[in-house]
Design a protein around this motif. Structure first.
Motif, PDB file in Angstrom:
ATOM      1  N   VAL A  45       0.851  -1.193   0.000  1.00  0.00           N
ATOM      2  CA  VAL A  45       0.000   0.000   0.000  1.00  0.00           C
ATOM      3  C   VAL A  45       0.884   1.240   0.000  1.00  0.00           C
ATOM      4  O   VAL A  45       2.108   1.140   0.042  1.00  0.00           O
ATOM      5  N   GLY A  46       0.267   2.417  -0.005  1.00  0.00           N
ATOM      6  CA  GLY A  46       1.031   3.648  -0.183  1.00  0.00           C
ATOM      7  C   GLY A  46       1.796   4.124   1.032  1.00  0.00           C
ATOM      8  O   GLY A  46       2.672   4.978   0.913  1.00  0.00           O
ATOM      9  N   CYS A  47       1.480   3.581   2.209  1.00  0.00           N
ATOM     10  CA  CYS A  47       1.988   4.212   3.430  1.00  0.00           C
ATOM     11  C   CYS A  47       1.921   3.264   4.617  1.00  0.00           C
ATOM     12  O   CYS A  47       0.978   2.469   4.724  1.00  0.00           O
ATOM     13  N   THR A  48       2.894   3.362   5.519  1.00  0.00           N
ATOM     14  CA  THR A  48       2.837   2.562   6.748  1.00  0.00           C
ATOM     15  C   THR A  48       1.638   2.973   7.601  1.00  0.00           C
ATOM     16  O   THR A  48       1.036   2.145   8.288  1.00  0.00           O
ATOM     17  N   GLY A  49       1.289   4.260   7.545  1.00  0.00           N
ATOM     18  CA  GLY A  49       0.131   4.750   8.292  1.00  0.00           C
ATOM     19  C   GLY A  49      -1.130   3.957   7.972  1.00  0.00           C
ATOM     20  O   GLY A  49      -1.941   3.651   8.856  1.00  0.00           O
ATOM     21  N   THR A  50      -1.302   3.607   6.705  1.00  0.00           N
ATOM     22  CA  THR A  50      -2.453   2.811   6.279  1.00  0.00           C
ATOM     23  C   THR A  50      -2.452   1.449   6.975  1.00  0.00           C
ATOM     24  O   THR A  50      -3.493   0.957   7.430  1.00  0.00           O
ATOM     25  N   ILE A  51      -1.283   0.852   7.074  1.00  0.00           N
ATOM     26  CA  ILE A  51      -1.154  -0.458   7.709  1.00  0.00           C
ATOM     27  C   ILE A  51      -1.458  -0.360   9.204  1.00  0.00           C
ATOM     28  O   ILE A  51      -2.158  -1.198   9.763  1.00  0.00           O
ATOM     29  N   LEU A  52      -0.974   0.702   9.834  1.00  0.00           N
ATOM     30  CA  LEU A  52      -1.208   0.839  11.278  1.00  0.00           C
ATOM     31  C   LEU A  52      -2.691   1.065  11.581  1.00  0.00           C
ATOM     32  O   LEU A  52      -3.186   0.624  12.608  1.00  0.00           O
ATOM     33  N   TYR A  53      -3.389   1.735  10.668  1.00  0.00           N
ATOM     34  CA  TYR A  53      -4.842   1.853  10.839  1.00  0.00           C
ATOM     35  C   TYR A  53      -5.483   0.463  10.802  1.00  0.00           C
ATOM     36  O   TYR A  53      -6.364   0.136  11.601  1.00  0.00           O
ATOM     37  N   LYS A  54      -5.021  -0.387   9.864  1.00  0.00           N
ATOM     38  CA  LYS A  54      -5.562  -1.747   9.773  1.00  0.00           C
ATOM     39  C   LYS A  54      -5.242  -2.559  11.037  1.00  0.00           C
ATOM     40  O   LYS A  54      -6.053  -3.380  11.471  1.00  0.00           O
ATOM     41  N   ILE A  55      -4.084  -2.324  11.615  1.00  0.00           N
ATOM     42  CA  ILE A  55      -3.726  -3.021  12.861  1.00  0.00           C
ATOM     43  C   ILE A  55      -4.697  -2.616  13.984  1.00  0.00           C
ATOM     44  O   ILE A  55      -5.135  -3.460  14.776  1.00  0.00           O
ATOM     45  N   HIS A  56      -5.062  -1.335  14.025  1.00  0.00           N
ATOM     46  CA  HIS A  56      -6.098  -0.912  14.973  1.00  0.00           C
ATOM     47  C   HIS A  56      -7.371  -1.739  14.783  1.00  0.00           C
ATOM     48  O   HIS A  56      -7.921  -2.271  15.734  1.00  0.00           O
ATOM     49  N   LYS A  57      -7.822  -1.826  13.545  1.00  0.00           N
ATOM     50  CA  LYS A  57      -9.085  -2.523  13.239  1.00  0.00           C
ATOM     51  C   LYS A  57      -9.011  -3.994  13.634  1.00  0.00           C
ATOM     52  O   LYS A  57      -9.931  -4.548  14.226  1.00  0.00           O
ATOM     53  N   MET A  58      -7.884  -4.643  13.256  1.00  0.00           N
ATOM     54  CA  MET A  58      -7.694  -6.060  13.568  1.00  0.00           C
ATOM     55  C   MET A  58      -7.830  -6.334  15.042  1.00  0.00           C
ATOM     56  O   MET A  58      -8.237  -7.398  15.451  1.00  0.00           O
ATOM     57  N   ASN A  59      -7.363  -5.372  15.840  1.00  0.00           N
ATOM     58  CA  ASN A  59      -7.353  -5.571  17.285  1.00  0.00           C
ATOM     59  C   ASN A  59      -8.522  -4.871  17.981  1.00  0.00           C
ATOM     60  O   ASN A  59      -8.519  -4.718  19.195  1.00  0.00           O
TER      61      ASN A  59
ATOM     62  N   MET B  57      -3.773  10.308  17.018  1.00  0.00           N
ATOM     63  CA  MET B  57      -3.117   9.269  16.225  1.00  0.00           C
ATOM     64  C   MET B  57      -3.690   9.253  14.805  1.00  0.00           C
ATOM     65  O   MET B  57      -2.973   9.036  13.829  1.00  0.00           O
ATOM     66  N   ALA B  58      -4.995   9.492  14.696  1.00  0.00           N
ATOM     67  CA  ALA B  58      -5.626   9.557  13.369  1.00  0.00           C
ATOM     68  C   ALA B  58      -4.978  10.665  12.545  1.00  0.00           C
ATOM     69  O   ALA B  58      -4.673  10.487  11.356  1.00  0.00           O
ATOM     70  N   GLY B  59      -4.735  11.816  13.192  1.00  0.00           N
ATOM     71  CA  GLY B  59      -4.099  12.936  12.502  1.00  0.00           C
ATOM     72  C   GLY B  59      -2.712  12.576  12.009  1.00  0.00           C
ATOM     73  O   GLY B  59      -2.321  12.930  10.886  1.00  0.00           O
ATOM     74  N   LEU B  60      -1.960  11.843  12.830  1.00  0.00           N
ATOM     75  CA  LEU B  60      -0.608  11.460  12.424  1.00  0.00           C
ATOM     76  C   LEU B  60      -0.634  10.450  11.276  1.00  0.00           C
ATOM     77  O   LEU B  60       0.145  10.559  10.322  1.00  0.00           O
ATOM     78  N   MET B  61      -1.526   9.461  11.354  1.00  0.00           N
ATOM     79  CA  MET B  61      -1.608   8.472  10.268  1.00  0.00           C
ATOM     80  C   MET B  61      -2.058   9.140   8.968  1.00  0.00           C
ATOM     81  O   MET B  61      -1.538   8.847   7.893  1.00  0.00           O
ATOM     82  N   LEU B  62      -3.018  10.060   9.092  1.00  0.00           N
ATOM     83  CA  LEU B  62      -3.475  10.806   7.915  1.00  0.00           C
ATOM     84  C   LEU B  62      -2.323  11.609   7.300  1.00  0.00           C
ATOM     85  O   LEU B  62      -2.130  11.602   6.077  1.00  0.00           O
ATOM     86  N   SER B  63      -1.556  12.292   8.146  1.00  0.00           N
ATOM     87  CA  SER B  63      -0.430  13.095   7.643  1.00  0.00           C
ATOM     88  C   SER B  63       0.559  12.216   6.891  1.00  0.00           C
ATOM     89  O   SER B  63       1.083  12.592   5.836  1.00  0.00           O
ATOM     90  N   ALA B  64       0.816  11.028   7.437  1.00  0.00           N
ATOM     91  CA  ALA B  64       1.744  10.099   6.791  1.00  0.00           C
ATOM     92  C   ALA B  64       1.225   9.700   5.413  1.00  0.00           C
ATOM     93  O   ALA B  64       1.976   9.680   4.426  1.00  0.00           O
ATOM     94  N   ILE B  65      -0.062   9.413   5.323  1.00  0.00           N
ATOM     95  CA  ILE B  65      -0.638   8.992   4.033  1.00  0.00           C
ATOM     96  C   ILE B  65      -0.576  10.141   3.017  1.00  0.00           C
ATOM     97  O   ILE B  65      -0.178   9.951   1.864  1.00  0.00           O
TER      98      ILE B  65
END
Lengths: 307, 307
Positions: free
Chosen positions: A115-129, A137-145
């Motif tokens: 995918v385009g960004c590690t931030g995207t993966i970390l969002y998925k890790i949130h969902k998985m768990n 944290m949402a702001g930081l993941m968004l900025s990364a993407i």
């Protein structure tokens, strides 16, 4: 051994910094004492994001001790990692790059997606768990993407990145386009950076068939402005080439508004780029239309040409 | 390019075969046309599992074409993979081993966890994607976990493997202990295998600091029975050593009821095992109490000693 250290690559970009911080937050949820650190200076784009969401800079480190437990985000190649990584105990990796020059003695947690960004993966890790996403944290993941995909314009951007970015913008309570353009523009403010800093701002080293090369990239809203400093930039690049024994240094100046790049290519293998992109170098430069991604466009073509 | 091919390591064990089949099933849920294949003969343990759950053997392949799209399960090291893997396009990896001698040109999906079995990981992939677990697939994942963890007795077994195995046994409608012992016992029926087949049944090649070595393992309920064939086994091992230019061949005969192993060590570096395990070789053999796992016990000690 103390805390687990979490870090992204050298010459950290917004994804490397923000994903380290989000990873520290995720580690807290499973009670593993960890600290996000960084391997280099914070760039202006990242600084804008951290200020906007009111988050402290991680501490900078130069090297690690033998046996240090670490979590890598946004990279896996040892050449891009901390000094001493060969003797570290790598517990986990969260990444979205090719895998190369990476090895461990023990099994580990390795989670990578194209995918385009590690931030995207970390969002998925949130969902998985089943974890709720904290607005900061949402702001930081968004900025990364936004940073990694150049506001969804890079060919590295996938549909999943876009969907997750929208979700994150809602949680972080920002308008994607307004915030995104401000963030990217903050990163193009290069005026008070020296030429040495410019070529190191986002540089990655590679090696293929014994050929050592480096691809550096900066974002701008005016390629012309940057080219005013070409002579001084070339001096610094040539210094870097002799210091590191590189065969090739490609410096990409990327116009984030029009999605093109001008490259400066130096070193004894400078001409590789002519074959790789079908463009003649003039005054050591070539204009690459539609090229904005090191990972998907510059690196694979250069690699293929070396092969 | 045709179908995506899915396979485990050479000399496939139950996890490599069953996880390939489960992965094909998972790929169907996302409409990616894929086929589970295998890189070697099905052993008796795996045969028992496939018969029990009424599943066909995957087709056997010897090598792949350049550019073939593949998914690797239960391994990542190219030395253990199909002939031609260097030129394949690796799309995804699901594994639970250390990472070594693995590289790609492009970003990929890589999912690895330090658990006892790939089957455990594939169960988690079901959960992540909100997929109900089909009873046949549950039976295959359970068989893989029982096989890899020697019915939870191996030090590679984690709490997660146990919890998931219980869950899978319920879905597959079998009693773990009864089915588990039958499955493991089926794998110890070595009578109609030649010595050449015995040393290849579950063999993996490694390389460290220029030293090439192979660790093979068989399960038995009577070490003594296997040792009756020591002379013939040594002949075959020495043949293998000269054929492949190995420096060391460790053959582990593992007593699955009492959780010990007798090893036969040959090659010009045979004595490495003496230092690695603090045991003198007598008649090329040593008894290793409590040792049942190549990954967690044999390999790391040998690697450390080479270093």
């Amino acid at each position: 051994m103390g805390k687990i250290l979490i870090f992204g690559h050298k010459n950290p970009d917004t994804d490397s910094i923000c994903s380290s911080i989000v990873m520290q937050y995720l580690q807290e949820t499973i009670n593993e004492e960890s600290e996000a650190v960084r391997l280099g200076k914070i760039n202006k784009e990242t600084e804008y994001a951290l200020n906007y969401f009111n988050v402290e800079k991680p501490r900078m480190i130069e090297s690690i001790e033998e046996g240090q437990e670490v979590i890598l985000v946004d990279h896996n190649e040892f050449a891009q990692s901390v000094n001493g990584i060969e003797k570290a105990k790598i517990l986990k990796v969260f990444d979205h790059h090719r895998i190369d020059d990476f090895k461990t003695e023990q099994p580990l947690f390795y989670y990578s997606e194209p995918v385009g960004c590690t931030g995207t993966i970390l969002y998925k890790i949130h969902k998985m768990n089943n974890l709720e996403v904290n607005p900061t944290m949402a702001g930081l993941m968004l900025s990364a993407i936004i940073s990694d995909t150049l506001l969804f314009k890079s060919p590295t951007c996938t549909e999943i990145d876009k969907i997750i970015a929208k979700e994150l913008a809602k949680i972080a309570n920002v308008d994607i386009n307004t915030y995104g353009l401000e963030l990217l523009k903050a990163g193009t403010d290069l005026d008070d950076l020296s030429e040495k800093e410019l070529i190191n701002l986002d540089a990655k080293e590679f090696e293929k068939n014994g050929i050592k090369y480096e691809i550096a990239q900066i974002n701008t809203v005016s390629i012309e402005d940057v080219l005013k400093r070409q002579e001084e930039l070339e001096q610094e690049i040539n210094d870097e080439i002799s210091k590191k024994g590189l065969d090739l240094f490609v410096f990409a100046i990327t116009d984030i508004l029009n999605s093109n790049s001008e490259i400066i290519s130096l070193g004894n293998k400078a001409k590789i780029v002519e074959k790789a992109f079908g463009k003649e170098l003039k005054d050591n430069r070539a204009f690459l239309e539609g090229v904005v991604s090191r990972k998907k466009q510059l690196l694979p073509e250069i690699d293929k040409t070396i092969d």
